[in-house]
Design a protein around this motif. Structure first.
Motif, mmCIF file in Angstrom:
data_model
loop_
_atom_site.group_PDB
_atom_site.id
_atom_site.type_symbol
_atom_site.label_atom_id
_atom_site.label_comp_id
_atom_site.label_asym_id
_atom_site.label_seq_id
_atom_site.Cartn_x
_atom_site.Cartn_y
_atom_site.Cartn_z
ATOM 1 N N LEU A 131 8.999 85.748 3.882
ATOM 2 C CA LEU A 131 10.291 85.117 3.644
ATOM 3 C C LEU A 131 11.083 85.587 2.488
ATOM 4 O O LEU A 131 10.386 86.025 1.449
ATOM 5 C CB LEU A 131 10.167 83.374 3.299
ATOM 6 N N GLU A 132 12.482 85.547 2.721
ATOM 7 C CA GLU A 132 13.138 85.833 1.406
ATOM 8 C C GLU A 132 14.047 84.810 1.459
ATOM 9 O O GLU A 132 14.554 84.049 2.292
ATOM 10 C CB GLU A 132 13.811 87.057 1.661
ATOM 11 N N ALA A 133 14.731 84.569 0.176
ATOM 12 C CA ALA A 133 15.710 83.471 -0.180
ATOM 13 C C ALA A 133 16.964 84.338 -0.687
ATOM 14 O O ALA A 133 16.895 85.357 -1.583
ATOM 15 C CB ALA A 133 15.311 82.615 -1.502
ATOM 16 N N ASP A 138 24.861 87.155 -3.068
ATOM 17 C CA ASP A 138 24.894 87.486 -4.300
ATOM 18 C C ASP A 138 23.557 88.016 -4.781
ATOM 19 O O ASP A 138 23.545 89.082 -5.604
ATOM 20 C CB ASP A 138 25.285 86.418 -5.015
ATOM 21 N N TRP A 139 22.455 87.639 -4.332
ATOM 22 C CA TRP A 139 21.243 88.170 -4.792
ATOM 23 C C TRP A 139 20.073 87.637 -3.656
ATOM 24 O O TRP A 139 20.373 87.067 -2.780
ATOM 25 C CB TRP A 139 20.694 87.533 -6.010
ATOM 26 N N THR A 140 19.082 88.374 -3.450
ATOM 27 C CA THR A 140 18.005 88.197 -2.610
ATOM 28 C C THR A 140 16.687 88.213 -3.534
ATOM 29 O O THR A 140 16.451 89.205 -4.268
ATOM 30 C CB THR A 140 17.885 89.294 -1.600
ATOM 31 N N LEU A 141 15.768 87.222 -3.499
ATOM 32 C CA LEU A 141 14.525 87.184 -4.197
ATOM 33 C C LEU A 141 13.537 87.927 -3.522
ATOM 34 O O LEU A 141 13.754 88.300 -2.250
ATOM 35 C CB LEU A 141 14.099 85.660 -4.291
ATOM 36 N N GLU A 142 12.432 88.429 -4.397
ATOM 37 C CA GLU A 142 11.536 89.308 -3.557
ATOM 38 C C GLU A 142 10.796 88.517 -2.527
ATOM 39 O O GLU A 142 10.685 87.248 -2.519
ATOM 40 C CB GLU A 142 10.380 89.591 -4.860
ATOM 41 N N ARG A 249 14.384 82.720 -9.730
ATOM 42 C CA ARG A 249 15.827 82.920 -9.830
ATOM 43 C C ARG A 249 16.508 81.430 -10.362
ATOM 44 O O ARG A 249 16.090 80.302 -9.787
ATOM 45 C CB ARG A 249 16.533 83.195 -8.537
ATOM 46 N N ARG A 250 17.001 81.469 -11.309
ATOM 47 C CA ARG A 250 17.937 80.219 -11.818
ATOM 48 C C ARG A 250 19.161 80.013 -11.110
ATOM 49 O O ARG A 250 19.918 80.962 -10.648
ATOM 50 C CB ARG A 250 18.074 80.424 -13.569
ATOM 51 N N GLU A 252 22.541 77.469 -10.642
ATOM 52 C CA GLU A 252 23.494 76.518 -11.305
ATOM 53 C C GLU A 252 24.024 75.466 -10.254
ATOM 54 O O GLU A 252 25.415 75.943 -9.581
ATOM 55 C CB GLU A 252 24.540 77.274 -12.211
ATOM 56 N N PRO A 253 23.552 74.423 -9.837
ATOM 57 C CA PRO A 253 24.031 73.729 -8.968
ATOM 58 C C PRO A 253 25.330 73.154 -9.287
ATOM 59 O O PRO A 253 25.789 72.918 -10.421
ATOM 60 C CB PRO A 253 23.067 72.399 -9.106
ATOM 61 N N PRO A 254 26.240 72.810 -8.023
ATOM 62 C CA PRO A 254 25.781 72.766 -6.647
ATOM 63 C C PRO A 254 25.520 74.172 -6.255
ATOM 64 O O PRO A 254 26.384 75.027 -6.572
ATOM 65 C CB PRO A 254 26.961 72.137 -6.131
ATOM 66 N N ALA A 255 24.386 74.475 -5.674
ATOM 67 C CA ALA A 255 24.003 75.789 -4.999
ATOM 68 C C ALA A 255 23.457 75.529 -3.794
ATOM 69 O O ALA A 255 22.578 74.539 -3.319
ATOM 70 C CB ALA A 255 23.243 76.197 -6.121
ATOM 71 N N THR A 256 23.558 76.694 -3.038
ATOM 72 C CA THR A 256 22.937 76.465 -1.652
ATOM 73 C C THR A 256 22.003 77.983 -1.443
ATOM 74 O O THR A 256 22.560 79.090 -1.907
ATOM 75 C CB THR A 256 23.933 76.533 -0.451
ATOM 76 N N VAL A 257 20.834 77.738 -0.945
ATOM 77 C CA VAL A 257 19.959 78.774 -0.654
ATOM 78 C C VAL A 257 19.560 79.039 0.786
ATOM 79 O O VAL A 257 19.317 77.761 1.285
ATOM 80 C CB VAL A 257 18.667 78.690 -1.730
#
Length: 284
Positions: A131-133, A138-142, A249-250, A252-257
């Motif tokens: 899986l990836e988030a 803007d970014w993709t987690l490992e 990954r930090r 800053e809400p509101p945020a959607t993943v």
């Protein structure tokens, strides 16, 4: 064909380091016997202890086979570094859902795999999707082999957030909660299980969505891996998304993943473990 093998031993584990040295010697001798070059390298920490050439684990992604010696945590680390390179897991841990080979069998299994590579140039195995988030591109987690977790500033009283989970655009759950966990079938026995999620056979193509200490909780939900999953966090100044308990990954809400399948699965080779028999070890 010549064969290139990488070996990664569990950090600060003398037993794992000794087995790495034994495997390196065995495989190189096998190559000499068959008049084939078998090149063996180990990870840098192991190379400081045993007399075998050492390289960064990430560089082993170009090798034909990587042997992971340790527990499931070691294999998760190796998988993050080498991607879709075939991995043989040797189990030195308590349970070993991902590592199917016992230490006493490691030499024979590794030798057989090298022989197969020499004769056919490839290895058969099983693929475990990851899986990836991502967040708005803007970014993709490992990638994660076990799970992706989204949670508030901390676990426990006063540390949660308002978390909404949408399944294919439809709201499945919205509640104040410590977090939400999305696990693969291979990861169902890990963090997912401790949060009350169901066990899923690793050969099943499914994801599990499990809320963590939600005020208005919904039962854990098993969905198809192609399902569109979005997790929105609000009601707090800080939140986090974490891949396999390591890469963070930090937010800053509101945020959607968005949680989706990674492009490259993990390839596990060698004998398959007995999933049902391994469940008995969960209580030990």
């Amino acid at each position: 064909m010549d064969v290139a093998v990488g070996i990664v031993a569990q950090r600060n584990n003398e037993r794992a380091q000794d087995l790495a040295a034994t495997l390196a010697e065995t495989l190189e001798c096998e190559g000499e016997h068959e008049q084939t070059a078998v090149s063996v390298v180990v990870d840098e920490l192991t190379g400081e202890v045993i007399d075998v050439p050492a390289v960064p684990v990430a560089s082993m992604a170009t090798r034909d086979l990587v042997v992971s010696i340790g527990g499931d945590g070691t294999l998760l680390f190796v998988a993050r570094e080498v991607g879709s390179t075939p991995i043989l897991g040797v189990n030195l841990g308590e349970v070993g859902f991902l590592n199917a080979v016992a230490p006493d069998d490691a030499r024979a299994v590794a030798t057989d795999l090298v022989t197969t590579l020499r004769e056919t140039g490839s290895l058969e195995g099983c693929e475990r999707f990851r899986l990836e988030a991502t967040s708005d591109g803007d970014w993709t987690l490992e990638p994660a082999l076990n799970e992706i977790v989204v949670h508030g500033p901390r676990r426990g009283h006063g540390g949660g957030a308002t978390i909404e989970v949408r399944i294919d655009g439809e709201c499945y759950a919205e509640s104040h909660a410590d977090g939400v966990l999305v696990a693969t079938s291979a990861g169902s026995t890990a963090y997912n299980l401790s949060e009350g999620g169901p066990l899923v056979h690793p050969a099943t193509n499914a994801l599990v969505v499990t809320q963590m200490a939600a005020t208005d909780s919904m039962p854990p939900l098993v969905v198809d891996p192609e399902t569109e999953l979005t997790i929105s966090v609000s009601g707090t100044d800080t939140a986090y998304v974490i891949s396999d308990g390591r890469n963070r990954r930090r937010l800053e809400p509101p945020a959607t993943v968005t949680v989706s399948l990674a492009a490259e699965p993990v390839r596990l080779v060698g004998p398959r473990g007995n999933f049902v028999a391994s469940l008995d070890k969960l209580d030990s």
